[in-house]
Design a protein around this motif. Structure first.
Motif, mmCIF file in Angstrom:
data_model
loop_
_atom_site.group_PDB
_atom_site.id
_atom_site.type_symbol
_atom_site.label_atom_id
_atom_site.label_comp_id
_atom_site.label_asym_id
_atom_site.label_seq_id
_atom_site.Cartn_x
_atom_site.Cartn_y
_atom_site.Cartn_z
ATOM 1 N N ARG A 346 33.840 40.966 31.686
ATOM 2 C CA ARG A 346 33.717 40.823 33.212
ATOM 3 C C ARG A 346 34.639 39.455 33.476
ATOM 4 O O ARG A 346 35.248 39.720 34.754
ATOM 5 C CB ARG A 346 32.347 40.539 33.513
ATOM 6 C CG ARG A 346 32.091 40.461 34.991
ATOM 7 C CD ARG A 346 30.660 39.743 35.383
ATOM 8 N NE ARG A 346 30.114 38.673 34.711
ATOM 9 C CZ ARG A 346 30.497 37.735 35.236
ATOM 10 N NH1 ARG A 346 31.064 37.035 36.228
ATOM 11 N NH2 ARG A 346 29.811 36.402 34.529
ATOM 12 N N GLU A 347 34.525 38.379 33.063
ATOM 13 C CA GLU A 347 35.256 37.219 33.255
ATOM 14 C C GLU A 347 36.587 37.366 33.276
ATOM 15 O O GLU A 347 37.473 37.178 34.216
ATOM 16 C CB GLU A 347 34.761 35.907 32.650
ATOM 17 C CG GLU A 347 33.298 35.643 33.180
ATOM 18 C CD GLU A 347 32.789 34.099 33.147
ATOM 19 O OE1 GLU A 347 33.814 33.284 32.663
ATOM 20 O OE2 GLU A 347 32.076 33.733 33.919
ATOM 21 N N LEU A 348 37.092 37.865 32.254
ATOM 22 C CA LEU A 348 38.499 38.150 31.736
ATOM 23 C C LEU A 348 39.013 39.076 32.585
ATOM 24 O O LEU A 348 40.064 38.726 33.528
ATOM 25 C CB LEU A 348 38.682 38.729 30.422
ATOM 26 C CG LEU A 348 38.633 38.045 29.234
ATOM 27 C CD1 LEU A 348 38.676 38.560 27.961
ATOM 28 C CD2 LEU A 348 39.902 36.832 29.432
ATOM 29 N N SER A 349 38.339 40.303 33.196
ATOM 30 C CA SER A 349 39.038 41.170 34.197
ATOM 31 C C SER A 349 38.796 40.779 35.590
ATOM 32 O O SER A 349 39.839 40.829 36.194
ATOM 33 C CB SER A 349 38.529 42.474 33.816
ATOM 34 O OG SER A 349 37.194 42.702 34.374
ATOM 35 N N ALA A 350 38.009 39.962 35.874
ATOM 36 C CA ALA A 350 37.799 39.202 37.218
ATOM 37 C C ALA A 350 39.155 38.437 37.266
ATOM 38 O O ALA A 350 39.776 38.441 38.543
ATOM 39 C CB ALA A 350 36.577 38.474 37.407
ATOM 40 N N LYS A 351 39.324 37.383 36.586
ATOM 41 C CA LYS A 351 40.660 36.642 36.701
ATOM 42 C C LYS A 351 41.838 37.360 36.447
ATOM 43 O O LYS A 351 43.086 37.058 37.283
ATOM 44 C CB LYS A 351 40.529 35.840 35.223
ATOM 45 C CG LYS A 351 39.392 34.527 35.255
ATOM 46 C CD LYS A 351 39.294 34.064 33.827
ATOM 47 C CE LYS A 351 38.051 33.110 33.785
ATOM 48 N NZ LYS A 351 38.020 32.581 32.506
ATOM 49 N N MET A 352 42.026 38.468 35.573
ATOM 50 C CA MET A 352 42.958 39.111 35.759
ATOM 51 C C MET A 352 43.246 39.835 37.297
ATOM 52 O O MET A 352 44.601 39.721 37.652
ATOM 53 C CB MET A 352 42.802 40.402 34.620
ATOM 54 C CG MET A 352 44.274 41.230 34.471
ATOM 55 S SD MET A 352 44.294 42.573 35.839
ATOM 56 C CE MET A 352 42.801 43.591 35.171
ATOM 57 N N LEU A 353 42.361 40.428 37.744
ATOM 58 C CA LEU A 353 42.354 40.944 39.123
ATOM 59 C C LEU A 353 43.015 39.948 40.100
ATOM 60 O O LEU A 353 43.866 39.969 40.793
ATOM 61 C CB LEU A 353 41.145 41.539 39.475
ATOM 62 C CG LEU A 353 40.780 42.907 38.996
ATOM 63 C CD1 LEU A 353 39.509 43.306 39.233
ATOM 64 C CD2 LEU A 353 41.731 44.029 39.057
ATOM 65 N N ALA A 354 42.406 38.679 39.888
ATOM 66 C CA ALA A 354 42.741 37.629 40.892
ATOM 67 C C ALA A 354 44.079 37.364 40.687
ATOM 68 O O ALA A 354 44.901 37.049 41.551
ATOM 69 C CB ALA A 354 41.744 36.349 40.641
#
Ligand code: GLC
Ligand code: CA
Length: 556
Positions: A346-354
C-alpha cells in the motif's frame, strides 16, 4: 511559456462533510477545517478547493444549492467562513469555491418561483418542455443519477430538465438574466476574498437547441454528456471572464465532463479568455466496461493510461494548461484502484502513484486522505452506502437485469463515490478522530493503522513523501514547466518519462506492477542523482532492476 502562480501551485481538495467535525454532530464543518489548517500548511499545499459549503437540502451533499450566498447550517455560519478564509490567508493558503451553476436545488427560490406558472418572471431560468405529442417524455436524455432527465411538474403540466437528480433542475444559461445573476453572485464571493472557483460540470451549461433525441446509453437513456461542449459554452465562459474573473487575480478550473483535447484547448487556452485549466475524464474512464460503464471491477491496462496521459501532456504543451488528478470526491481511492492496497504494497504503491502524477506538467490536486494512502472502504451492504448515484444505479441496473446483486455490490465497493467520502483518518482514536459523535457515514475500519497522527510520527510515511514531492515542485521549475516525453509506450508494467527545461533533464520511472523488472537507464542519466525515491537508495546503473511498485526520479 508564461509563468503563473496557479501553474506553480499544488491544490488540496476538502470535502467538508468528511474532513473534521468540530462540534460532535457527526458532520464535518468549517471550524473543523480551520483547526486543521496547520496540518495543510505542514503538507505544503498552496490552495484549497472547498467542495460546496452553501445552503443545501443535501440531496447530493451540497451539489444541490438552495442559496448561493448562505452557508449550510451543518457546516457553520458566515462568520465561521470568514474566520476560515482569514486563517487560511494568514498561512498563505488560497481558497477556491466550488461553483455549481449548471443546476440549482429545486428548493432554490428561483426554482420555487419558476415552477409556479408559465408567466412567472423566473420561468425561463430553467428548462421546461411539454410532453411529446404522443404523451412521451420531451426527449430520451437520461440523468447521471439514473432514470430520465425529465421530471413532470403538475402545476403547469410540463417537464423540467435535470441532468442530475430531480432535485437538481438545470439552469437555462441561454437566458441573459440567469447569467447576470450568476455573475453577480460570483463577484460577491470575490469581494469576500475567495481566490477563484472550481466549476462543477461547467461543460454542460449550453444545451443543444431543440434538445434532440440522442443515441441511448447502457440504461436506455442518452447520457448526460449529450450536453457537453454545447454551442454557446465558450461564449458564456468568455462573458464570465470579462464580467467576473478579470476583476481579480483568480484561479479557475472547470470540471469538464465529455471534454476532448481539442475542446480543452479552447476552455483552457493560454490566451486566458476562459478558464485556467480543466478536469478531463479520459483517464477516469480507463477501467470502464462496455456493458456496465463505470460499474465493474476491471483493472486498467497501463498502456491505455500512458496513451491518455501522454496525449494530454503533449497536446496542451504551450497552448493550454493541464490539471493533474487521480482522486476526488467522485472517484474511488487511487491506491485501491491503480495501485495495490495490500499491507505489503500500500505505502509503496501510493508513493509510486504520487510520483507518477506529481512529476507531470500541470497543476496537481491532492484529495483529502490521498496523502495518507487512504484506501477504499469495505461497505459490504447497501445500507452503508450514502451516495445517491450508487444507490440509484444499484436499483436501476439490477432491476433491468444488467448486473447481478453480487457484481453490483462488488462494483460499488470498488468504484462507488462513497469510497472517497468516508471520514478523514486523523488518529487511531474513536471514529479516527473525525468526530466525538456518530459519523454520518461509516469510518473505514483500517483507521487504527492508517491515520495522520501515525504518519506524521514517521519519516518514511506517505504523508512525508507527498510533502517532499510538493517541496520539490516549489523548488524546481523543471517540474512545473518542463516538457514531457514518454519512454517505452508499450511496456505493460513501467511508466517512464522525461522532463526537459533548457539544459536540465529529469527521468521519472514508476513500476505499476508487483513484478521485478529490468530497465535500461538512458545514457544521459547514468551519472545523475536521485531526487526522490520510494525505496531506500536505489543504485543508478545501466541495467537497473526495478522492484515491485518502485518509483524514483533521476536528475541529470
Ligand atoms: C459534479 C460533482 C458531483 C456532483 C455532480 C452534480 O460531477 O463533482 O459530485 O454530483 O457534479 O453537481
Ligand atoms: Ca459538525
Amino acid at each position: 511559456m508564461e509563468k503563473r502562480w496557479w501553474k506553480e501551485s499544488v491544490v488540496y481538495q476538502i470535502y467538508p462533510r468528511s474532513f473534521c467535525d468540530s462540534n460532535g454532530d457527526g458532520i464535518g464543518d468549517l471550524n473543523g477545517i480551520t483547526e486543521k489548517l496547520d496540518y495543510l500548511k505542514e503538507l505544503g499545499i498552496d490552495v484549497i478547493w472547498l467542495s460546496p459549503v452553501y445552503q443545501s437540502p443535501n440531496d447530493d451533499n451540497g451539489y444541490d444549492i438552495s442559496d448561493y450566498q448562505a452557508i449550510m447550517k451543518e457546516f457553520g455560519t458566515m462568520e465561521d467562513f470568514d474566520n476560515m478564509i482569514a486563517a487560511a490567508h494568514e498561512r498563505g493558503i488560497k481558497i477556491l469555491m466550488d461553483l455549481v451553476v449548471n443546476h440549482t436545488s429545486d428548493e432554490h427560490k428561483w426554482f420555487i418561483e419558476s415552477r409556479k406558472s408559465t408567466d412567472n418572471p423566473y420561468r425561463d431560468y430553467y428548462i421546461w418542455r411539454p410532453a411529446k405529442e404522443d404523451g412521451s417524455l420531451p426527449n430520451n436524455w437520461g440523468s447521471c443519477f439514473s432514470g430520465p432527465a425529465w421530471e413532470y411538474d403538475q402545476a403547469t403540466d410540463m417537464y423540467y430538465l435535470h441532468l442530475f437528480s430531480k432535485k437538481q433542475p438545470d439552469l437555462n444559461w441561454d437566458n441573459p438574466a440567469v447569467r447576470q445573476d450568476v455573475f453577480d453572485m460570483m463577484n460577491w464571493w470575490l469581494k469576500k476574498g475567495v481566490d477563484g472557483f472550481r466549476m462543477d460540470v461547467i461543460s454542460l451549461i449550453s444545451k443543444e437547441p431543440g434538445l434532440p433525441d440522442k443515441e441511448p446509453g447502457i440504461n436506455g437513456y442518452a447520457t448526460f454528456n449529450v450536453s457537453a461542449n454545447g454551442p454557446h459554452v465558450h461564449e458564456y465562459l468568455q462573458e464570465m471572464r470579462e464580467k467576473v474573473l478579470n476583476n481579480a487575480d483568480t484561479m479557475t478550473v472547470g470540471e469538464c465532463s465529455g471534454v476532448t483535447l481539442e475542446e480543452a484547448k479552447k476552455y483552457a487556452c493560454s490566451d486566458e479568455k476562459e478558464l485556467n485549466m480543466v478536469f478531463q475524464f479520459e483517464h477516469m474512464d480507463v477501467d470502464a466496461d462496455e456493458k456496465t460503464g463505470k460499474w465493474c471491477t476491471r483493472k486498467m491496462n497501463l498502456c491505455d493510461l500512458k496513451e491518455i496521459m501522454t496525449r494530454w501532456q503533449k497536446g496542451l504543451q504551450d497552448v493550454a494548461w493541464n490539471s493533474l488528478y487521480l482522486e476526488n470526491h467522485d472517484q474511488p481511492r487511487s491506491v485501491s484502484r491503480f495501485g495495490n492496497d495490500s499491507d505489503k504494497y500500500r505505502e509503496l504503491s501510493a508513493k509510486m502513484l504520487a510520483t507518477c502524477l506529481h512529476m507531470m506538467q500541470g497543476t496537481p490536486y491532492v484529495y483529502q486522505g490521498e496523502e495518507l494512502g487512504m484506501t477504499n472502504c469495505p461497505f459490504d451492504t447497501l445500507d452503508n452506502i450514502r451516495d445517491l448515484e450508487s444507490i440509484n444505479a444499484y436499483h436501476e441496473l439490477t432491476q433491468q437485469g444488467k448486473i447481478s446483486h453480487e457484481d453490483m455490490m462488488a462494483a460499488i465497493n470498488y468504484k462507488g463515490r462513497d469510497n472517497a467520502r468516508t471520514p478523514m483518518q486523523w488518529s487511531d482514536e474513536k471514529n479516527a478522530g473525525f468526530t466525538t459523535g456518530t459519523p454520518w457515514i461509516m469510518v473505514n475500519p483500517n483507521y487504527t493503522k492508517i491515520n495522520a497522527m501515525e504518519q506524521l510520527s514517521r519519516e518514511d510515511s506517505v504523508f512525508r513523501y507527498y510533502q517532499k514531492l510538493i517541496r520539490l515542485r516549489h523548488e524546481n521549475e523543471i517540474i512545473v514547466y518542463g516538457t514531457y516525453d514518454l519512454l517505452l509506450p508499450d511496456d505493460p508494467d513501467i511508466y517512464a518519462y522525461t522532463r526537459s527545461l533548457g539544459a536540465d533533464k529529469l527521468l521519472v520511472v514508476c513500476n505499476f506492477s508487483e513484478n521485478t523488472r529490468t530497465f535500461s537507464i538512458p545514457d544521459q542519466f547514468t551519472n545523475g542523482s536521485i531526487m526522490i525515491s520510494n525505496y531506500k537508495d536505489p543504485t543508478i546503473q545501466n541495467n537497473m532492476s526495478i522492484r515491485p511498485y518502485e518509483a524514483f526520479v533521476i536528475k541529470k
